[in-house]
Design a protein around this motif. Structure first.
Motif, PDB file in Angstrom:
ATOM      1  N   ASP A 162       0.839  -1.193   0.000  1.00  0.00           N
ATOM      2  CA  ASP A 162       0.000   0.000   0.000  1.00  0.00           C
ATOM      3  C   ASP A 162       0.881   1.253   0.000  1.00  0.00           C
ATOM      4  N   GLN A 163       0.615   2.165  -0.926  1.00  0.00           N
ATOM      5  CA  GLN A 163       1.402   3.395  -1.022  1.00  0.00           C
ATOM      6  C   GLN A 163       1.401   4.171   0.293  1.00  0.00           C
ATOM      7  N   ASN A 164       0.281   4.141   1.021  1.00  0.00           N
ATOM      8  CA  ASN A 164       0.188   4.899   2.262  1.00  0.00           C
ATOM      9  C   ASN A 164       1.137   4.378   3.339  1.00  0.00           C
ATOM     10  N   SER A 165       1.574   3.126   3.204  1.00  0.00           N
ATOM     11  CA  SER A 165       2.471   2.574   4.222  1.00  0.00           C
ATOM     12  C   SER A 165       3.841   3.239   4.202  1.00  0.00           C
ATOM     13  N   TRP A 166       4.142   4.006   3.133  1.00  0.00           N
ATOM     14  CA  TRP A 166       5.413   4.726   3.053  1.00  0.00           C
ATOM     15  C   TRP A 166       5.326   6.120   3.656  1.00  0.00           C
ATOM     16  N   ASP A 167       4.126   6.569   4.012  1.00  0.00           N
ATOM     17  CA  ASP A 167       3.978   7.918   4.554  1.00  0.00           C
ATOM     18  C   ASP A 167       4.810   8.072   5.825  1.00  0.00           C
ATOM     19  N   GLY A 168       5.670   9.067   5.852  1.00  0.00           N
ATOM     20  CA  GLY A 168       6.489   9.331   7.016  1.00  0.00           C
ATOM     21  C   GLY A 168       7.692   8.416   7.170  1.00  0.00           C
ATOM     22  N   HIS A 169       7.882   7.488   6.249  1.00  0.00           N
ATOM     23  CA  HIS A 169       9.003   6.547   6.360  1.00  0.00           C
ATOM     24  C   HIS A 169      10.304   7.223   5.943  1.00  0.00           C
ATOM     25  N   LEU A 170      11.396   6.909   6.647  1.00  0.00           N
ATOM     26  CA  LEU A 170      12.675   7.548   6.363  1.00  0.00           C
ATOM     27  C   LEU A 170      13.166   7.280   4.948  1.00  0.00           C
ATOM     28  N   GLN A 171      12.769   6.130   4.377  1.00  0.00           N
ATOM     29  CA  GLN A 171      13.254   5.773   3.042  1.00  0.00           C
ATOM     30  C   GLN A 171      12.190   5.956   1.962  1.00  0.00           C
ATOM     31  N   ARG A 172      11.194   6.786   2.255  1.00  0.00           N
ATOM     32  CA  ARG A 172      10.139   7.032   1.272  1.00  0.00           C
ATOM     33  C   ARG A 172      10.708   7.618  -0.016  1.00  0.00           C
ATOM     34  N   ASP A 173      11.575   8.635   0.098  1.00  0.00           N
ATOM     35  CA  ASP A 173      12.122   9.259  -1.103  1.00  0.00           C
ATOM     36  C   ASP A 173      12.959   8.273  -1.908  1.00  0.00           C
ATOM     37  N   GLY A 174      13.714   7.436  -1.209  1.00  0.00           N
ATOM     38  CA  GLY A 174      14.498   6.420  -1.901  1.00  0.00           C
ATOM     39  C   GLY A 174      13.620   5.427  -2.622  1.00  0.00           C
ATOM     40  N   PHE A 175      12.507   5.047  -1.992  1.00  0.00           N
ATOM     41  CA  PHE A 175      11.583   4.131  -2.664  1.00  0.00           C
ATOM     42  C   PHE A 175      10.992   4.760  -3.911  1.00  0.00           C
ATOM     43  N   LEU A 176      10.569   6.016  -3.820  1.00  0.00           N
ATOM     44  CA  LEU A 176       9.999   6.690  -4.982  1.00  0.00           C
ATOM     45  C   LEU A 176      11.036   6.810  -6.102  1.00  0.00           C
ATOM     46  N   ARG A 177      12.286   7.035  -5.730  1.00  0.00           N
ATOM     47  CA  ARG A 177      13.365   7.089  -6.708  1.00  0.00           C
ATOM     48  C   ARG A 177      13.489   5.736  -7.434  1.00  0.00           C
ATOM     49  N   LEU A 178      13.459   4.661  -6.650  1.00  0.00           N
ATOM     50  CA  LEU A 178      13.548   3.323  -7.225  1.00  0.00           C
ATOM     51  C   LEU A 178      12.366   3.039  -8.139  1.00  0.00           C
ATOM     52  N   ALA A 179      11.153   3.360  -7.679  1.00  0.00           N
ATOM     53  CA  ALA A 179       9.958   3.097  -8.473  1.00  0.00           C
ATOM     54  C   ALA A 179      10.002   3.842  -9.807  1.00  0.00           C
TER      55      ALA A 179
END
Length: 267
Positions: A162-179
């Motif tokens: 779920d995309q919302n599970s990344w909200d506030g996560h320290l590695q959210r930006d890294g995940f979006l970069r990967l995606a």
């Protein structure tokens, strides 16, 4: 070297024993549903299924530890059965057939056997240390599975939770970069993402928030299929609070993207 074929056969017996319970309650008007303190969904079938699994294990492996999602841990020793009676309960209660019973075995803190039984899909995936990873309906009707050979992120297919599970996560930006760097991104979710990596249909799957019962059965399947299973920090195995599964070829690049070590060249 220890083998776990007897435990794997028992895992299939356990899955057979609870299949009627899970299927009879699936899409049943009488299914009772509630919510846990953390807001996640709990169905009557979750509890009944775990009770059945524990009952069978108490007769067949009375000296082993049993740890499940819904009930307290029992037993003492170096052999630990880890159960998720219904992984994908939110799907289950809404009538979506992507849910499964997960049965894992950890010995001396090593995940050595795992079985994923998804009866509404008429599929199972399983593995034991040194025996390869397999899929099919039963031990006698099985096909060996292997991860993909994709070696470039831009050619890779990624499944997320779920995309919302990344909200506030320290590695959210890294995940979006990967995606953004991947060829294709979907959100199959739960066990489904990881077994698709194991059989080569996907190249990687990532979840930022999971528990041991979500992952203990999956780790042996991924590794025996030739892949790798870690948490977001790169620690191998199912003992973190996050999950990254891949075909192995891409794993270091995945972790590098998640850490944000690479410049964003997609814009």
């Amino acid at each position: 070297m220890a083998t776990f074929e007897d435990d794997l056969r028992l895992a299939h017996v356990l899955a057979d024993a609870v299949e009627r319970t899970t299927l009879d309650s699936f899409r049943a008007d009488s299914l009772q549903v509630s919510f846990k303190d953390d807001g996640s969904v709990l169905s009557q079938a979750d509890t009944e299924t775990e009770e059945l699994l524990r009952h069978h294990l108490s007769r067949t492996r009375p000296r082993d530890v049993v740890q499940g999602e819904e009930l307290s841990t029992t037993g003492h020793g170096n052999r630990r059965w880890i159960l998720d009676p219904i992984d994908g309960t939110a799907n289950y209660v809404r009538g979506v057939p992507v849910w499964a019973t997960l049965i894992g075995l950890v010995v001396d803190d090593e995940p050595v056997m795992g079985l994923v039984a998804a009866p509404a899909l008429n599929r199972r995936w399983w593995a034991a240390s040194g025996s390869g990873a397999w899929t099919g309906r039963s031990l006698s009707r099985a096909t060996r599975i292997r991860v993909s050979d994709t070696s470039r992120i831009e050619h890779a297919s990624l499944s997320q939770s779920d995309q919302n599970s990344w909200d506030g996560h320290l590695q959210r930006d890294g995940f979006l970069r990967l995606a953004r760097a991947c060829w294709r991104t979907r959100a199959y979710g739960d066990f489904w993402s990881h077994v698709l990596v194991a059989e080569g249909a996907l190249d990687m799957a990532i979840e930022p928030q999971v528990a041991l019962h979500d992952m203990a059965a999956l780790a042996p399947i991924l590794t025996e299929a030739g892949g790798r299973f870690t948490d977001l920090s790169g620690a191998d195995g199912p003992f973190g609070t996050s999950a990254v599964s891949s075909n192995g070829h891409l794993h270091d690049d995945i972790l590098t993207h998640l850490r944000g070590d690479l410049p964003d060249q997609t814009g």
